[in-house]
Design an enzyme around this catalytic site. Structure first.
Site, short mmCIF file in Angstrom:
data_model
loop_
_atom_site.label_atom_id
_atom_site.label_comp_id
_atom_site.label_asym_id
_atom_site.label_seq_id
_atom_site.Cartn_x
_atom_site.Cartn_y
_atom_site.Cartn_z
N TYR A 1 -12.82 -4.83 -3.17
CA TYR A 1 -13.90 -4.43 -4.06
C TYR A 1 -14.87 -5.56 -4.36
CZ TYR A 1 -16.73 -2.26 -7.61
OH TYR A 1 -17.82 -1.79 -8.29
N THR B 1 0.83 -1.21 0.00
CA THR B 1 0.00 0.00 0.00
C THR B 1 0.86 1.25 0.00
OG1 THR B 1 -1.66 -1.20 1.28
CG2 THR B 1 -1.85 1.20 1.20
N THR B 2 1.87 1.28 0.88
CA THR B 2 2.73 2.46 0.99
C THR B 2 3.53 2.67 -0.28
OG1 THR B 2 2.90 1.90 3.35
CG2 THR B 2 4.38 3.60 2.52
N TYR C 1 -2.57 -10.24 4.54
CA TYR C 1 -2.66 -8.85 4.98
C TYR C 1 -4.12 -8.50 5.20
CZ TYR C 1 -2.01 -3.71 4.64
OH TYR C 1 -2.01 -2.36 4.85
N ILE D 1 5.12 -4.38 10.23
CA ILE D 1 5.35 -3.92 8.86
C ILE D 1 4.92 -2.47 8.86
CG2 ILE D 1 4.70 -4.20 6.44
CD1 ILE D 1 4.42 -7.19 6.99
N LYS E 1 -0.21 -9.85 8.51
CA LYS E 1 -0.05 -8.44 8.86
C LYS E 1 -1.43 -7.97 9.28
CE LYS E 1 0.94 -3.85 6.95
NZ LYS E 1 1.24 -3.06 5.73
N ARG F 1 -9.51 -0.64 4.24
CA ARG F 1 -9.27 -0.39 2.82
C ARG F 1 -10.01 -1.38 1.92
NH1 ARG F 1 -4.98 2.86 0.78
NH2 ARG F 1 -3.75 3.86 2.41
#
Length: 295
Positions: free
Chosen positions: A110, A47-48, A136, A206, A164, A141
Site C-alpha cells: 500500500y 497470506t494463506t 517475500y 512455500i 519466496k 498483492r
C-alpha cells in the site's frame, strides 16, 4: 554459502477460525496431519493464514501455538511482515522469543517504497533479530517488485537467508540466482512453478497446495532432489488442474473451501474475503475428486 532454513515443501498453512477467534483444537489437527503427510516446514500467519485480518493478539497467539505444537519436529517460519517497519520489528522479535526458526517478511504494501527503501526495511528487521529471514516478493498483492540488483544487496546481510518468489517471472528468478549465487536461497511462491524454480537452483516451495496434498507436494521436491526430474515434473503436470482450482479466486478462499470439503473445521473466512463463487466450486470439487481428496 547460506544453509537453507528448510529444503522441500513448506506449507503456507491456513488458520482455522471460530466466529470470534482462532480454532486452536482444529489448528492442532491440521498441523499434525501436515507433519504426517511429509511437510518439511510450516509457515504460519502468512497470506494463506489470513494474517492481514488477524488482531495483534491473534497473530502472536497463532505463532506461539504452532511453535509449541510442532515441538521442533520441523522448522516453523512465522509471517511477521508489515508495511510498518517498526511493527514488523516488534512482531519479528516476538516470533523469535516464541521459538520460531525463521521469519517470512512480505514487501511493504500500500504505502510501498523504493528499491533502496526495501533494502533499509529488510535490513532493519534482520538487524533486530538473530534468526534468519525469508523475504517475500508477491507484486500482484503488494504493488512492489524486488529487482535482482536489490536482491544482491539484501543477500549481503547474514540473516537474510532466502526469498519466496511469487512474481511469476522465471527469467527474473534465474537473474536473482545469478546475482546472489549461494548467498540467497530461493523458494517458489507459486505452486505452478515448483519444478521450474527447482530447475534454476530453488530449494523448495512455500505452498498452498500442500494444505490439501502435502505428500504430493513433498514428493515433487524430494524426487527432484533425488535426480528423478521426470518423475517430479510428472507430479507437477498432474496437479496443474488442482493448482488452477486452488487459485481460481483470491487465496485462501478456494483452499479453505477445499479443506472444509475434506472434513476440516476451517471456520469462516475473515472479511473482506467471502465464500467461493458457485462457478468455481464445481471445478474445485472435480479436481479434488480426480486426486482422491473427496468422493
Amino acid at each position: 554459502m547460506k544453509e537453507p532454513i528448510f529444503t522441500g515443501a513448506g506449507v503456507a498453512i491456513i488458520t482455522p477460525f471460530t466466529e470470534d477467534g482462532v480454532n486452536f483444537d482444529e489448528f492442532g489437527r491440521v498441523i499434525e496431519d501436515q507433519i504426517k503427510g511429509g511437510t518439511d516446514a510450516i509457515i504460519v500467519t502468512g497470506t494463506t493464514g489470513e494474517a492481514a485480518a488477524m488482531s495483534d493478539a491473534e497473530h502472536k497467539a497463532a505463532i506461539k501455538f504452532v511453535v509449541q505444537e510442532v515441538k521442533g519436529r520441523i522448522p516453523v517460519i512465522a509471517g511477521t511482515g508489515s508495511n510498518d517497519t517498526k511493527y514488523a520489528v516488534q512482531l519479528s522479535q516476538y516470533a523469535e522469543e516464541a521459538g520460531a526458526d525463521g521469519l517470512l517478511l512480505v514487501t511493504p504494501y500500500y504505502n510501498k517504497c523504493t528499491q533502496g527503501g526495501l533494502v533499509k526495511h529488510f535490513w532493519k528487521i534482520a538487524d533486530s533479530v538473530s534468526i534468519p529471514s525469508i523475504v517475500y516478493n508477491v507484486p500482484s498483492r503488494t504493488g512492489v517488485n524486488i529487482l535482482p540488483e536489490t536482491y544482491a544487496e539484501l543477500s549481503k546481510h547474514p540473516r537474510i537467508n532466502a526469498t519466496k518468489e511469487a512474481s511469476g517471472n522465471l527469467a527474473a528468478v534465474a537473474r536473482i540466482r545469478k546475482a546472489c549465487g549461494d548467498e540467497l536461497n530461493v523458494y517458489s511462491g507459486n505452486d505452478d512453478e515448483i519444478v521450474p524454480i527447482l530447475s534454476v537452483g530453488g530449494k523448495g516451495v512455500i505452498s498452498v497446495l500442500a494444505n490439501v496434498a502435502p505428500r504430493a507436494t513433498h514428493d515433487m521436491c524430494r524426487l527432484y532432489f533425488e535426480g528423478k526430474v521426470k518423475e517430479a515434473a510428472a507430479i507437477q503436470v498432474d496437479y496443474m488442474d488442482l493448482i488452477a482450482a486452488l487459485f481460481s479466486e483470491v487465496n485462501p478462499i478456494p483452499v479453505k473451501t477445499a479443506m472444509r470439503l475434506m472434513g476440516y473445521e476451517t471456520g469462516p473466512l475473515r472479511m473482506p474475503l467471502s465464500e467461493i463463487e458457485p462457478g468455481h466450486l464445481e471445478p474445485l470439487k472435480e479436481a479434488m475428486r480426480r486426486h482422491g481428496l473427496i468422493e
